[in-house]
Design a protein around this motif. Structure first.
Motif, PDB file in Angstrom:
ATOM      1  N   UNK A 141      57.259 -23.764 -18.021  1.00 42.89           N
ATOM      2  CA  UNK A 141      56.493 -23.993 -19.255  1.00 42.89           C
ATOM      3  C   UNK A 141      55.062 -23.503 -19.098  1.00 42.89           C
ATOM      4  N   UNK A 142      54.487 -23.669 -17.897  1.00 41.44           N
ATOM      5  CA  UNK A 142      53.120 -23.218 -17.650  1.00 41.44           C
ATOM      6  C   UNK A 142      53.003 -21.694 -17.674  1.00 41.44           C
ATOM      7  N   UNK A 143      54.131 -20.981 -17.537  1.00 41.88           N
ATOM      8  CA  UNK A 143      54.204 -19.537 -17.711  1.00 41.88           C
ATOM      9  C   UNK A 143      53.285 -18.745 -16.790  1.00 41.88           C
ATOM     10  N   UNK A 144      53.293 -19.004 -15.489  1.00 41.10           N
ATOM     11  CA  UNK A 144      52.455 -18.180 -14.608  1.00 41.10           C
ATOM     12  C   UNK A 144      52.935 -16.733 -14.614  1.00 41.10           C
ATOM     13  N   UNK A 145      52.028 -15.836 -14.918  1.00 42.97           N
ATOM     14  CA  UNK A 145      52.395 -14.428 -14.968  1.00 42.97           C
ATOM     15  C   UNK A 145      53.030 -13.997 -16.270  1.00 42.97           C
ATOM     16  N   UNK A 146      53.298 -14.947 -17.175  1.00 47.09           N
ATOM     17  CA  UNK A 146      53.887 -14.602 -18.468  1.00 47.09           C
ATOM     18  C   UNK A 146      52.828 -14.621 -19.560  1.00 47.09           C
ATOM     19  N   UNK A 147      53.242 -14.976 -20.779  1.00 46.03           N
ATOM     20  CA  UNK A 147      52.292 -15.074 -21.875  1.00 46.03           C
ATOM     21  C   UNK A 147      51.260 -16.149 -21.540  1.00 46.03           C
ATOM     22  N   UNK A 148      49.964 -15.806 -21.571  1.00 46.40           N
ATOM     23  CA  UNK A 148      48.953 -16.751 -21.074  1.00 46.40           C
ATOM     24  C   UNK A 148      48.830 -17.998 -21.949  1.00 46.40           C
ATOM     25  N   UNK A 149      48.718 -19.132 -21.275  1.00 45.80           N
ATOM     26  CA  UNK A 149      48.334 -20.380 -21.925  1.00 45.80           C
ATOM     27  C   UNK A 149      47.144 -20.906 -21.138  1.00 45.80           C
TER      28      UNK A 149
END
Length: 301
Positions: A141-149
């Motif tokens: 869910x924190x999306x490391x390396x994916x779409x930034x949150x």
């Protein structure tokens, strides 16, 4: 005297609390994005609760329920609760609603860790596996390396989830002797007193719509807190906490209706892992609670 347990009633109360809190967090996020600061939100979330509670107590003739011999316990619960509120509210403003709601579900994972470290609870492979599964979901869910949150938002929500685990145990302890109204009243009063000194530095003039927002936060907060506290009076933490996951449904609906945003695919991958972990922990703890003390300790997996 310990009050009798009513498990089904407790589940219904917790389900209602999840809906009301889902609505409250939608309003909080909207208010924060409209320019109302987190200290203001925290103050009105508590201050607006007090007249709602007083009205309810007056109409039902239960004003005597706010008497307590455990004022220190109420103060401690308020300190932890207000600290948690500052973290969760800021994280809610920084993150998409569905993502912030999902991260708050990490609370049962921290509850297992707390039980193992401080309560000397024997945690076996079932619950340790659930903890690892849940934290894998958190990473997704924190999306490391994916779409930034917002990494700050993620950190705040996870710290808040840790404090929620502590708060659930505090409320459970208070609910042994105190009514729902008593617990909510003292939390609201202490919270209002803690935040009042900050208001001259943060409060600005409100439009009529902004007054509607802050009052709605207070009313939904009071109703949600009463439902949540009542659920812990009638059922075990491990049993009722499963109903909290229904809040994700409302967060997704509100995110779509208010912000025209549907959750990313990573949420649909990570959220089931976190929810499954919480459900496994709740189911396992409920089974363990039914074991007789003289049964083999190996059953405490």
């Amino acid at each position: 005297m310990e009050r009798p347990q009513r498990p089904l009633y407790a589940l219904v109360l917790r389900l209602g609390a999840a809906f009301v809190f889902g609505t409250m967090f939608m309003v909080i996020k909207y208010a924060g994005e409209a320019g109302i600061s987190v200290p203001e939100i925290m103050f009105w979330r508590q201050a607006a609760c007090l007249p709602v509670i007083a009205l309810w107590l007056g109409l039902t003739g239960h004003f005597h329920e706010i008497r307590t011999n455990r004022i220190g316990n109420h103060a401690g619960r308020a300190m932890v609760g207000m600290t948690n509120m500052s973290l969760i509210f800021t994280g809610t403003v920084l993150l998409p609603l569905a993502e912030s709601t999902t991260l708050s579900f990490a609370s049962p994972l921290f509850a297992v860790l707390l039980a193992a470290l401080f309560l000397k609870d024997k945690v076996g492979p079932w619950r340790w596996s659930a903890v690892l599964l849940g934290f894998a979901g958190v990473v997704i869910v924190a999306q490391p390396g994916g779409e930034p949150v917002s990494s700050l938002g993620v950190g705040l929500m996870l710290t808040g989830a840790f404090l929620i685990a502590i708060i659930n145990f505090q409320i459970r302890d208070l609910a042994r002797t105190e009514s729902s109204a008593c617990i909510v009243f003292w939390f609201s009063l202490f919270g209002t007193l803690l935040m009042a000194p900050l208001m001259p530095f943060f409060m600005t003039d409100y439009t009529p719509f902004e007054w509607f927002l802050v009052l709605t936060m207070g009313v939904t907060g009071a109703i949600g807190q009463m439902l949540l506290t009542a659920s812990l009076r009638h059922g075990a933490v491990a049993s009722v906490i499963v109903m909290d996951y229904s809040q994700l449904i409302w967060a997704t609906i509100y995110g779509w209706l208010v912000w025209d945003r549907f959750p990313n695919a990573t949420l649909f991958l990570g959220a089931p892992l976190i929810i499954a972990a919480g459900a496994i922990i709740a189911f396992r703890e409920q089974r363990l609670a039914k074991r007789r003390p003289d049964e083999p300790s190996a059953l405490s997996d």
